[in-house]
Design a protein around this motif. Structure first.
Motif, PDB file in Angstrom:
ATOM      1  N   THR A 116      -6.591   5.609   7.972  1.00 18.90           N
ATOM      2  CA  THR A 116      -5.864   4.693   8.857  1.00 18.90           C
ATOM      3  C   THR A 116      -4.594   4.192   8.174  1.00 18.90           C
ATOM      4  N   ASP A 117      -4.659   3.982   6.870  1.00 19.06           N
ATOM      5  CA  ASP A 117      -3.466   3.542   6.135  1.00 19.06           C
ATOM      6  C   ASP A 117      -2.378   4.615   6.176  1.00 19.06           C
ATOM      7  N   ASP A 155       6.210  22.029  -1.530  1.00 19.41           N
ATOM      8  CA  ASP A 155       6.295  23.489  -1.555  1.00 19.41           C
ATOM      9  C   ASP A 155       6.547  24.013  -2.968  1.00 19.41           C
ATOM     10  N   LYS A 156       7.349  23.288  -3.728  1.00 14.92           N
ATOM     11  CA  LYS A 156       7.606  23.710  -5.117  1.00 14.92           C
ATOM     12  C   LYS A 156       6.324  23.631  -5.942  1.00 14.92           C
ATOM     13  N   MET A 157       5.550  22.582  -5.723  1.00 23.15           N
ATOM     14  CA  MET A 157       4.288  22.441  -6.454  1.00 23.15           C
ATOM     15  C   MET A 157       3.345  23.590  -6.131  1.00 23.15           C
ATOM     16  N   VAL A 158       3.243  23.937  -4.846  1.00 23.31           N
ATOM     17  CA  VAL A 158       2.384  25.049  -4.454  1.00 23.31           C
ATOM     18  C   VAL A 158       2.875  26.345  -5.097  1.00 23.31           C
ATOM     19  N   ALA A 159       4.188  26.553  -5.100  1.00 22.56           N
ATOM     20  CA  ALA A 159       4.759  27.746  -5.730  1.00 22.56           C
ATOM     21  C   ALA A 159       4.479  27.775  -7.230  1.00 22.56           C
ATOM     22  N   ASP A 160       4.384  26.589  -7.833  1.00 20.18           N
ATOM     23  CA  ASP A 160       4.079  26.492  -9.269  1.00 20.18           C
ATOM     24  C   ASP A 160       2.592  26.668  -9.559  1.00 20.18           C
ATOM     25  N   GLY A 161       1.781  26.796  -8.500  1.00 25.59           N
ATOM     26  CA  GLY A 161       0.354  27.000  -8.692  1.00 25.59           C
ATOM     27  C   GLY A 161      -0.446  25.728  -8.851  1.00 25.59           C
ATOM     28  N   VAL A 162       0.135  24.571  -8.435  1.00 28.78           N
ATOM     29  CA  VAL A 162      -0.598  23.307  -8.529  1.00 28.78           C
ATOM     30  C   VAL A 162      -0.736  22.691  -7.135  1.00 28.78           C
ATOM     31  N   THR A 163      -1.665  21.774  -6.996  1.00 28.84           N
ATOM     32  CA  THR A 163      -1.946  21.128  -5.713  1.00 28.84           C
ATOM     33  C   THR A 163      -1.160  19.827  -5.605  1.00 28.84           C
ATOM     34  N   PRO A 164      -0.411  19.639  -4.512  1.00 33.54           N
ATOM     35  CA  PRO A 164       0.395  18.414  -4.404  1.00 33.54           C
ATOM     36  C   PRO A 164      -0.414  17.124  -4.336  1.00 33.54           C
ATOM     37  N   TRP A 165      -1.450  17.084  -3.484  1.00 33.94           N
ATOM     38  CA  TRP A 165      -2.107  15.808  -3.182  1.00 33.94           C
ATOM     39  C   TRP A 165      -3.593  15.805  -3.508  1.00 33.94           C
ATOM     40  N   THR A 166      -4.077  14.631  -3.819  1.00 31.92           N
ATOM     41  CA  THR A 166      -5.506  14.362  -3.795  1.00 31.92           C
ATOM     42  C   THR A 166      -5.721  13.206  -2.830  1.00 31.92           C
ATOM     43  N   VAL A 167      -6.651  13.381  -1.880  1.00 28.81           N
ATOM     44  CA  VAL A 167      -6.886  12.408  -0.817  1.00 28.81           C
ATOM     45  C   VAL A 167      -8.385  12.156  -0.701  1.00 28.81           C
ATOM     46  N   GLY A 168      -8.779  10.886  -0.622  1.00 27.55           N
ATOM     47  CA  GLY A 168     -10.192  10.541  -0.479  1.00 27.55           C
ATOM     48  C   GLY A 168     -10.416   9.516   0.609  1.00 27.55           C
ATOM     49  N   LYS A 218       0.791  -1.229   0.000  1.00 23.04           N
ATOM     50  CA  LYS A 218       0.000   0.000   0.000  1.00 23.04           C
ATOM     51  C   LYS A 218       0.825   1.283   0.000  1.00 23.04           C
ATOM     52  N   SER A 219       2.094   1.196   0.340  1.00 23.98           N
ATOM     53  CA  SER A 219       2.882   2.396   0.636  1.00 23.98           C
ATOM     54  C   SER A 219       3.444   3.060  -0.613  1.00 23.98           C
ATOM     55  N   PHE A 220       2.570   3.426  -1.538  1.00 22.24           N
ATOM     56  CA  PHE A 220       3.041   3.942  -2.818  1.00 22.24           C
ATOM     57  C   PHE A 220       2.362   5.249  -3.202  1.00 22.24           C
ATOM     58  N   VAL A 221       3.116   6.060  -3.932  1.00 24.35           N
ATOM     59  CA  VAL A 221       2.624   7.346  -4.422  1.00 24.35           C
ATOM     60  C   VAL A 221       2.554   7.278  -5.940  1.00 24.35           C
ATOM     61  N   TRP A 222       1.379   7.636  -6.471  1.00 25.98           N
ATOM     62  CA  TRP A 222       1.130   7.566  -7.908  1.00 25.98           C
ATOM     63  C   TRP A 222       1.129   8.965  -8.495  1.00 25.98           C
ATOM     64  N   TYR A 223       1.576   9.091  -9.742  1.00 26.42           N
ATOM     65  CA  TYR A 223       1.631  10.414 -10.356  1.00 26.42           C
ATOM     66  C   TYR A 223       1.446  10.318 -11.869  1.00 26.42           C
ATOM     67  N   ASN A 224       1.167  11.456 -12.455  1.00 22.94           N
ATOM     68  CA  ASN A 224       0.986  11.582 -13.897  1.00 22.94           C
ATOM     69  C   ASN A 224       2.361  11.752 -14.519  1.00 22.94           C
ATOM     70  N   MET A 234      -0.194  14.132  -6.869  1.00 29.18           N
ATOM     71  CA  MET A 234       0.158  12.862  -6.225  1.00 29.18           C
ATOM     72  C   MET A 234      -1.045  12.253  -5.523  1.00 29.18           C
ATOM     73  N   ASN A 235      -1.030  10.908  -5.425  1.00 23.94           N
ATOM     74  CA  ASN A 235      -2.051  10.159  -4.699  1.00 23.94           C
ATOM     75  C   ASN A 235      -1.386   8.956  -4.050  1.00 23.94           C
ATOM     76  N   ARG A 236      -1.541   8.829  -2.713  1.00 28.32           N
ATOM     77  CA  ARG A 236      -0.946   7.686  -2.009  1.00 28.32           C
ATOM     78  C   ARG A 236      -1.985   6.580  -1.872  1.00 28.32           C
ATOM     79  N   GLN A 237      -1.665   5.412  -2.412  1.00 24.20           N
ATOM     80  CA  GLN A 237      -2.615   4.300  -2.340  1.00 24.20           C
ATOM     81  C   GLN A 237      -1.917   2.999  -2.703  1.00 24.20           C
ATOM     82  N   GLY A 238      -2.624   1.886  -2.518  1.00 20.28           N
ATOM     83  CA  GLY A 238      -2.073   0.568  -2.766  1.00 20.28           C
ATOM     84  C   GLY A 238      -2.024   0.206  -4.236  1.00 20.28           C
ATOM     85  N   ASN A 239      -1.446  -0.971  -4.514  1.00 24.81           N
ATOM     86  CA  ASN A 239      -1.241  -1.376  -5.903  1.00 24.81           C
ATOM     87  C   ASN A 239      -2.534  -1.665  -6.649  1.00 24.81           C
TER      88      ASN A 239
END
Length: 435
Positions: A208-209, A183-196, A154-160, A284-289
């Protein structure tokens, strides 16, 4: 998903126990004994694999049978396996081998004397083909009982991948590098994470994960184990520290798509999709495989070109990059001829490669051919898994139901909605731990 079936599992167990009480164990045992008269060369395996998973495991069984014609291995999957195996052991009619999904179940069975310790030859194969952590997870009171086969992580970060290439972002190797990237992403005007966190009656489990991952990274595996077993309070300072690491992300509206208020209303499966919108809404999105199955179809059609993945970075270098997940360990109830041979077979890559080629499964074997995985994403995840010096099972799945699939879920919801601060959230959860 395992977490979403906890309520159903409890209901099934209650219903099964009621049925057993009504029918009487004697009648149930008679039926089982009548059905369980295999030939001497037949090795019965039972587990929770069904549908596509069962079909894939049957291919593994077929390979063994072809290589060892003196034995005949059979596999039977059941939706109520966890109840069934309890009944069978108490009736003294267990299968020869079972695939147990919970470490606690293995320990209970070993403590009751139902399991056979693995043959020294099989233990030697585990020593050769697995990192030490997998032997530890399959051992109890100085004896090794379990062999891990198919596992999940589960300990993975996914990206475009295309978006990151366009923006020149690099994969962070440490938590400090991750913070700098945010912080660089925020400075670039984009959002680092999506969390659900939304998951119907199980809303909150993705939180909990997150906390479990940060517990492994900030407190280490020994403290994590004490937390799981309530040898330290749920609101121990070590847990509060890990939750505050989560809060750096969850409670910062600049870091989360839609702000922290959106976390509870966004479905965990849908939370991956903003990464691949045009233009992307988060990075970025942190989630399992398993999360690739929730991506837009056009993304799934070409995963390797569109999707990148990396391990959630470590915090304390003492524990490297820990991996959180789950898996099935095979245990033996008998030592009849063929059991040792099949258990040893499971330690080899021949028992894994066919499933790896199809996809949807990971294996912890050191001596594996990563090229057998169907795509580069699974190859990368498998490498992280194999190289991890710390692996732990999902804590909430090991905790009492009142906590693991109850107050822990709701506590994470209360925390991200700011209904409770870290201290209050953890104290309330601790108070629900059964005495």
């Amino acid at each position: 998903m395992k977490k979403n079936v906890n309520f159903g599992r409890v209901a099934k167990i209650s219903a099964a126990c009621a049925a057993i009480a009504m029918l009487g164990l004697t009648g149930c045992n008679d039926k089982k004994q009548a059905a369980a008269k295999p030939e001497d060369n037949t090795i019965r395996i039972e587990g929770a694999f069904r549908g596509e998973e069962e079909a894939r495991f049957q291919e593994i069984v077929k390979i063994f049978n072809e290589q060892n014609p003196q034995f005949h291995v059979t596999y039977e999957g059941s939706p109520d396996f966890e109840v069934q195996i309890q009944v069978e052991t108490q009736a003294n009619t267990p299968p020869d081998i079972a695939a147990i999904p919970q470490p606690g179940t293995m320990k209970r069975f070993a403590d009751a004397g139902w399991l056979k310790p693995l043959d020294p030859e099989v233990v030697a194969a585990i020593d050769s083909n697995y990192a030490a952590v997998w032997k530890e997870l399959g051992s109890y009171k100085g004896q090794t009982y379990g062999i891990f086969h198919r596992v999940n992580a589960k300990s993975f970060v996914w990206y475009n991948k295309k978006e990151w290439a366009k923006r020149g972002y690099s994969i962070p190797k440490t938590w400090e590098e991750l913070r700098a990237l945010e912080d660089k992403m925020v400075a670039d005007g984009v959002t680092p994470w999506t969390v659900g966190f939304e998951s119907a009656a199980a809303t909150g489990w993705p939180g909990t994960d997150w906390l479990e991952d940060l517990m492994l990274r900030t407190a280490g595996p020994d403290v994590y184990d004490k937390w799981v077993n309530h040898e330290i309070k749920f609101n121990d300072p070590a847990v509060e520290k890990a939750l505050e690491y989560c809060g750096e992300i969850f409670l910062n509206d600049k870091y989360v798509y839609g702000g922290s208020a959106n976390i509870v209303s966004m479905n965990y499966g849908d939370s991956i999709k903003p990464l691949f919108e045009n233009p992307p809404k988060a990075m970025m999105n942190r989630q399992g495989n398993f999360i690739t199955g929730f991506m837009q179809q056009e993304i799934q059609d070409n995963l390797e070109e569109n999707v990148g993945v990396f391990a959630l970075p470590g915090v304390d270098e003492r524990w490297g990059t820990p991996v959180l997940g789950g898996g099935d360990q095979f245990v033996a109830f008998t030592d009849k001829p063929g059991v040792k041979e099949f258990m040893k077979f499971l330690t080899t890559w021949d028992a894994c490669a066919p499933w790896a080629r199809i996809g949807g499964a990971l294996f912890p074997h050191k001596n594996q051919n990563f090229n057998d995985y169907g795509n580069s994403l699974e190859r990368e995840i498998a490498r992280v898994l194999v190289n991890a010096s710390v692996f732990r099972f999902d804590a909430s799945d090991l905790m009492p139901t009142e906590v693991g699939s109850g107050s822990f879920w709701t506590g994470m919801v209360n925390y991200v909605t700011k209904a409770e601060d870290a201290k209050t959230c953890l104290k309330v959860i601790d108070e629900t731990w059964p005495q």
